[in-house]
Design an enzyme around this catalytic site. Structure first.
Site, PDB file in Angstrom:
ATOM      1  N   ALA B  25      49.901  45.177  68.015  1.00  0.00           N
ATOM      2  CA  ALA B  25      49.564  44.048  68.892  1.00  0.00           C
ATOM      3  C   ALA B  25      50.609  43.862  69.986  1.00  0.00           C
ATOM      4  CB  ALA B  25      49.421  42.762  68.078  1.00  0.00           C
ATOM      5  N   LYS B 110      41.113  50.217  65.600  1.00  0.00           N
ATOM      6  CA  LYS B 110      40.502  51.270  64.800  1.00  0.00           C
ATOM      7  C   LYS B 110      41.354  51.510  63.561  1.00  0.00           C
ATOM      8  CE  LYS B 110      43.011  53.973  64.922  1.00  0.00           C
ATOM      9  NZ  LYS B 110      44.448  53.962  64.477  1.00  0.00           N
ATOM     10  N   ARG B 182      48.874  51.104  55.918  1.00  0.00           N
ATOM     11  CA  ARG B 182      47.993  52.275  56.004  1.00  0.00           C
ATOM     12  C   ARG B 182      48.039  53.188  54.777  1.00  0.00           C
ATOM     13  NH1 ARG B 182      49.993  53.557  62.018  1.00  0.00           N
ATOM     14  NH2 ARG B 182      51.713  52.267  61.243  1.00  0.00           N
TER      15      ARG B 182
END
Lengths: 369, 369
Positions: B25, B110, B182
């Site tokens: 961000a 994404k 992740r």
């Protein structure tokens, strides 16, 4: 000029016989003229006239180059030390073994054989005769290849290689696709797999220091001509430790010669691995310990380009190295260098596995060792 | 300076709310400051303090940027036109759909969802609300991409693309491999496939103008962490007409961002497709109708390098394009641009197929349309 009282100390050149006047032989004839330690002693073709034309076209000295009207006659020439053999692949096993049996050292065009069993017959003949065997994979002899080998072996720049990609293709014209020996089932039945896939497989094996993969799976939907000869195909190779390599080889797409190595520490790219863009200079790119600048807006450090120059073209360096090995056997009682046939055999074994997987509709094939 | 009597004709900026203070961000906040037509109106985080820190760290104007201590509060802010949503993937379906339901346009990080069904819920919510949807795949908006599109569409330089290779990897450090969202099954369960494989799949689809492959087969031996999250994997994609594409995506190898297109007429290489080496300038290489000089000693013609410059970084161009589409809806009664959600969905559908093939031990998976 050396006086009669000071005999020349440099070794006698290796006297090559060129067995067959294929187009690629023109490049090798030039290489033999350029390479220190080599000389073209004879040319053998199916007619003496073809041999004469070849010699004239390629600047071979009419006074010193013997012309033979049959392959047999060339092999019977006692003043030939070594043969370079660019015949169609289906003829390799017969003529390479015959050359070895007459005590000739063998520089053999690739693909070396239609299958590993045929290659084994050739290698057994060379072994029995104590002659040197080498396949004619020229890029192996470019100093760029040595430089990359050093970098890969050093481990720091690239680390453990995990992923390899290779592509070799060229766009054949209609005449090639109709008439070239490489699309004929009785001459070069391996098609694009043998002609260009050979190089991809060799590059992949080179990258992993010739560790054989465990399993090979052909890509689906290979393209064949009506006679069943491969025009485009590919495969993925799997090693026991998780490394993978994928290659594509084709007669149907633009000239492309890629090798990419992706390792834990670095990435190596080259895009002209078989024939460098320029003859005197060749490049490769290495990105090592790559990272981003703040906010991931750009790379830091950037990849670096490595340039390797060479006075002699890679095919002349190949001839020079082959001649050096032959001189060591002929003049110094040395033994044949086993590295070259070993590398050839591994390439052929993987090629066999890919062919078997293609023939079985992309079933996994375990690679024989 | 415009006088009071001459009203500014440029459209009102799109007022963005940043929903979540993920590291990525920061890059988008900068892009919103750089992009014409965009402004950061609000930041929403799980606490107002986190939002305040984010605003301060990223140069957002304390006087004009509203700080919200919950995602809900940001969505309730009537002076927010659009949200940028960089939350962990598992939260996308909830918060992207909620944003759309409050009439906010959605710029979504994404991978857009854990599966196509979740994405469909998001797209349905956007559709029902008449808001613009776009995924945050920045490289799509670099002028280099437009230049390559032109070249590929022109057909002459590249011809019919037959083989595509893509690699995206980066070498994660130990902290990432232990703690990053992740690698967490409850946050970003798609691991390297979602995080970096997304880009490979997008690049492949981009290259073939978004024609879906027929079949997908995962490469064998994907690497997973103990929780079962993918750290390294890959796949081969097959189209009905014989095109193939292979990609590798990994957290375990050096930063690599390759796309290679091999066509009947030409070959395109780029090695920094997701984030160019430099921010203001990016390159790609094209070899077209490549051939050899006499005796195959060098290439003629040589490949050519194309350099594309940009004043704004690709992420600012993305924000600018998204803002333009939002302005068209907000200010001119226009409809959402359907191209972006359509591209997103195709990417997600292929990603689903790859995941399914991985889960089934590299079985072929037919791609749903």
């Amino acid at each position: 000029m050396a006086s009669a009282a000071a005999p020349d100390q440099s070794p006698r050149p290796v006297r090559f016989g060129i067995l067959g006047c294929a187009s690629i032989a023109r490049k090798l004839a030039r290489a033999m003229l350029l390479a220190p330690g080599a000389a073209v002693a004879a040319v053998g073709s199916r007619s003496e006239e073809k041999a004469r034309l070849f010699a004239a076209d390629n600047g071979l000295d009419a006074a010193t180059t013997r012309l033979h009207g049959s392959y047999e006659a060339l092999l019977d020439d006692p003043d030939v030390d070594a043969v370079y053999l660019p015949l169609p692949t289906s003829l390799h096993v017969r003529w390479a073994a015959a050359a070895a049996a007459r005590g000739k050292h063998v520089l053999l065009e690739k693909p070396t054989a239609l299958c590993a069993a045929d290659l084994d017959a050739i290698l057994a003949a060379c072994d029995a005769a104590g002659v040197q065997f080498m396949d004619s994979t020229m890029w192996m002899h470019h100093p760029r290849t040595a430089k990359m080998r050093e970098l890969v072996d050093g481990k720091e720049a690239i680390g453990d290689i995990k992923v390899i990609n290779s592509v070799f293709s060229f766009r054949a014209n209609e005449d090639f696709l109709q008439n070239d020996i490489r699309v004929k089932p009785d001459l070069d039945a391996l098609g694009s797999l043998g002609d260009v896939g050979w190089y991809c497989i060799r590059a992949i094996l080179w990258a992993v220091d010739y560790e054989l993969p465990k399993t090979v799976i052909a890509l689906r939907d290979p393209v064949k001509n009506r006679a069943g000869v491969l025009l485009a195909c590919g495969a993925t190779l799997y090693w026991a430790d998780g490394k993978t390599a994928t290659f594509n080889c084709s007669f149907l797409t633009n000239l492309t010669m890629d090798v990419t190595l992706v390792g834990t520490n670095g990435t190596l790219h080259l895009t002209d691995f078989v024939i460098p863009y320029e003859e005197k200079s060749a490049e490769f790119c290495v990105a090592s310990k790559s990272n981003f600048a703040k906010l991931h807006t750009r790379w830091d450090p950037l990849p670096s380009k490595h340039v390797v120059t060479t006075d002699l073209p890679q095919e002349a360096l190949m001839v020079q190295e082959f001649a050096r090995l032959v001189q060591n056997i002929r003049d110094a009682g040395g033994k044949p260098e086993g590295k070259w046939p070993a590398i050839t055999r591994k390439t052929q074994v993987v090629l066999d596995a890919v062919k078997a997987s293609i023939d079985k509709g992309s079933e996994p094939i375990e690679v024989a060792s």
